[in-house]
Design a protein around this motif. Structure first.
Motif, PDB file in Angstrom:
ATOM      1  N   GLN A 252      13.406  -9.736  54.220  1.00 48.35           N
ATOM      2  CA  GLN A 252      14.842  -9.738  53.957  1.00 48.35           C
ATOM      3  C   GLN A 252      15.633  -9.356  55.209  1.00 48.35           C
ATOM      4  O   GLN A 252      16.718  -9.919  55.473  1.00 48.35           O
ATOM      5  CB  GLN A 252      15.162  -8.760  52.819  1.00 48.35           C
ATOM      6  N   MET A 253      15.080  -8.426  56.006  1.00 45.55           N
ATOM      7  CA  MET A 253      15.735  -8.033  57.251  1.00 45.55           C
ATOM      8  C   MET A 253      15.727  -9.205  58.244  1.00 45.55           C
ATOM      9  O   MET A 253      16.739  -9.469  58.917  1.00 45.55           O
ATOM     10  CB  MET A 253      15.028  -6.822  57.853  1.00 45.55           C
ATOM     11  N   ALA A 254      14.613  -9.940  58.307  1.00 47.20           N
ATOM     12  CA  ALA A 254      14.513 -11.092  59.213  1.00 47.20           C
ATOM     13  C   ALA A 254      15.501 -12.191  58.813  1.00 47.20           C
ATOM     14  O   ALA A 254      16.146 -12.821  59.674  1.00 47.20           O
ATOM     15  CB  ALA A 254      13.083 -11.620  59.206  1.00 47.20           C
ATOM     16  N   ILE A 268      13.935 -11.841  66.723  1.00 48.25           N
ATOM     17  CA  ILE A 268      13.848 -11.221  65.403  1.00 48.25           C
ATOM     18  C   ILE A 268      12.594 -10.366  65.291  1.00 48.25           C
ATOM     19  O   ILE A 268      12.654  -9.224  64.806  1.00 48.25           O
ATOM     20  CB  ILE A 268      13.854 -12.313  64.298  1.00 48.25           C
ATOM     21  N   ARG A 269      11.468 -10.921  65.743  1.00 51.86           N
ATOM     22  CA  ARG A 269      10.212 -10.150  65.643  1.00 51.86           C
ATOM     23  C   ARG A 269      10.271  -8.882  66.486  1.00 51.86           C
ATOM     24  O   ARG A 269       9.819  -7.818  66.060  1.00 51.86           O
ATOM     25  CB  ARG A 269       9.017 -11.003  66.053  1.00 51.86           C
ATOM     26  N   ASP A 270      10.820  -9.005  67.694  1.00 52.13           N
ATOM     27  CA  ASP A 270      10.946  -7.814  68.553  1.00 52.13           C
ATOM     28  C   ASP A 270      11.820  -6.760  67.896  1.00 52.13           C
ATOM     29  O   ASP A 270      11.520  -5.557  67.964  1.00 52.13           O
ATOM     30  CB  ASP A 270      11.541  -8.214  69.901  1.00 52.13           C
ATOM     31  N   ARG A 271      12.902  -7.222  67.253  1.00 50.20           N
ATOM     32  CA  ARG A 271      13.812  -6.265  66.593  1.00 50.20           C
ATOM     33  C   ARG A 271      13.126  -5.604  65.398  1.00 50.20           C
ATOM     34  O   ARG A 271      13.310  -4.404  65.155  1.00 50.20           O
ATOM     35  CB  ARG A 271      15.068  -6.999  66.139  1.00 50.20           C
ATOM     36  N   LEU A 272      12.300  -6.334  64.686  1.00 43.49           N
ATOM     37  CA  LEU A 272      11.619  -5.775  63.520  1.00 43.49           C
ATOM     38  C   LEU A 272      10.641  -4.670  63.900  1.00 43.49           C
ATOM     39  O   LEU A 272      10.523  -3.669  63.184  1.00 43.49           O
ATOM     40  CB  LEU A 272      10.869  -6.877  62.763  1.00 43.49           C
ATOM     41  N   ALA A 285       5.815  -7.384  60.130  1.00 45.21           N
ATOM     42  CA  ALA A 285       6.613  -8.352  60.897  1.00 45.21           C
ATOM     43  C   ALA A 285       5.974  -9.738  60.840  1.00 45.21           C
ATOM     44  O   ALA A 285       6.683 -10.764  60.744  1.00 45.21           O
ATOM     45  CB  ALA A 285       6.751  -7.873  62.338  1.00 45.21           C
ATOM     46  N   ASP A 286       4.640  -9.784  60.908  1.00 46.74           N
ATOM     47  CA  ASP A 286       3.943 -11.071  60.803  1.00 46.74           C
ATOM     48  C   ASP A 286       4.231 -11.747  59.463  1.00 46.74           C
ATOM     49  O   ASP A 286       4.464 -12.969  59.389  1.00 46.74           O
ATOM     50  CB  ASP A 286       2.440 -10.880  60.981  1.00 46.74           C
ATOM     51  N   TYR A 287       4.193 -10.974  58.408  1.00 45.53           N
ATOM     52  CA  TYR A 287       4.477 -11.511  57.074  1.00 45.53           C
ATOM     53  C   TYR A 287       5.895 -12.088  57.037  1.00 45.53           C
ATOM     54  O   TYR A 287       6.136 -13.194  56.504  1.00 45.53           O
ATOM     55  CB  TYR A 287       4.333 -10.408  56.021  1.00 45.53           C
ATOM     56  N   ALA A 288       6.836 -11.352  57.610  1.00 43.21           N
ATOM     57  CA  ALA A 288       8.225 -11.810  57.590  1.00 43.21           C
ATOM     58  C   ALA A 288       8.387 -13.121  58.351  1.00 43.21           C
ATOM     59  O   ALA A 288       9.044 -14.066  57.855  1.00 43.21           O
ATOM     60  CB  ALA A 288       9.128 -10.731  58.192  1.00 43.21           C
ATOM     61  N   MET A 289       7.791 -13.216  59.529  1.00 43.43           N
ATOM     62  CA  MET A 289       7.948 -14.410  60.336  1.00 43.43           C
ATOM     63  C   MET A 289       7.242 -15.608  59.727  1.00 43.43           C
ATOM     64  O   MET A 289       7.717 -16.751  59.833  1.00 43.43           O
ATOM     65  CB  MET A 289       7.430 -14.156  61.763  1.00 43.43           C
TER      66      MET A 289
END
Length: 294
Positions: A252-254, A268-272, A285-289
């Protein structure tokens, strides 16, 4: 005839003189012999005296010295034993009444001090009357136990883990049904949970459900002096017992970063995962991306 007597007389005198001379020589020889024997005796006596005086050169003398030193050292250790401290357990957990018992062994009559390592402040202190002591603490965290005596000190560290309760028990404690709901809460006496722990848990729920924060992010906001400023113990209780889906929070954040800020996937990944950003784990983060464009 007269001449014959005169000769005999001279002969007799001569013989007496010879006898006296031999007797004198014999006496002289005897005195010389006694003097020599006496000198030898004194010499032997002196030699004997020298041997007794040099006893420190004998191997057995130094053996006795070593044995004596060892005995004195042993007596000193018995009168002044080495300072020691030993924990029965170096990690425990708060029970349902928010108590954690720490038992340790040390020398008799030692003084002890307990400090909270994270807060750098004293928690409790006292004197061990016997050789074993049990103390009770009421908060989680990492602590240092120090014992001291005669200007000597020794320290060990231990950890108290926060109380963990079931989600149904926490939900029961958060409703408005009064003591009846609290009494029926399973696994824990929720009446003993401090109000600020409950409040911290409610705040953590909002951070997760409405702001989709990570576990580390929630803890940081709860303890921040610019945020809600809860104690570390209350914040730890909240995040340990929060039933949150952090994979979904990361997703949701991504989506928010992509839709509202038009950030690239790498940004986005760096920010997460950034420690100064959202503080999600790499797997979250991997799941989000992987699910961002689905």
């Amino acid at each position: 005839m007269m001449e014959t007597r005169s000769r005999r007389t001279r002969s007799t005198r001569s013989n007496r003189g010879n006898d006296n001379s031999r007797s004198n020589r014999s006496n002289l020889n005897n005195r010389t012999s006694r003097s020599s024997n006496s000198g030898n005796t004194r010499s032997n006596s002196n030699n004997g005296s020298n041997q007794k005086f040099n006893f420190y050169k004998q191997w057995w003398f130094w053996l006795l010295i070593i044995i004596l030193i060892a005995l004195l050292a042993q007596c000193n250790r018995q009168r002044h034993p080495s300072l020691f401290v030993e924990l029965n357990k170096d990690e425990v957990r708060l029970d349902k009444n928010f108590n954690a018992k720490i038992t340790f062994q040390t020398n008799k009559n030692n003084k002890y001090y307990v400090n909270d390592i994270n807060k750098n402040q004293a928690v409790t202190h006292g004197t061990v009357k016997g050789t074993q002591k049990t103390i009770t603490l009421h908060q989680s965290g990492k602590f240092q136990l120090t014992v001291s005596k005669n200007n000597q000190s020794k320290s060990v560290e231990f950890k108290i883990n926060p109380l963990q309760v079931s989600q149904s028990a926490i939900n029961a404690s958060m409703n408005d049904h009064g003591d009846t709901a609290l009494d029926k809460a399973p696994n824990v006496d929720l009446k003993n949970i401090p109000k600020n722990y409950k409040s911290a848990y409610k705040a953590a729920e909002k951070f997760s459900n409405q702001m989709h924060m990570s576990k580390a992010g929630i803890y940081s906001h709860l303890t921040s002096g610019y945020g809600t400023n809860y104690s570390t113990a209350a914040a730890q209780f909240a995040v340990d017992n929060l039933n949150a889906d952090y994979d979904n929070n990361a997703l949701q954040m991504a989506k928010n970063f992509k839709e509202n800020y038009h950030m690239s996937d790498d940004s986005i990944r760096d920010r997460l995962t950034s420690k100064s950003g959202e503080q999600f784990t790499d797997s979250q983060a991997d799941y989000a991306m992987n699910h961002l464009d689905k």
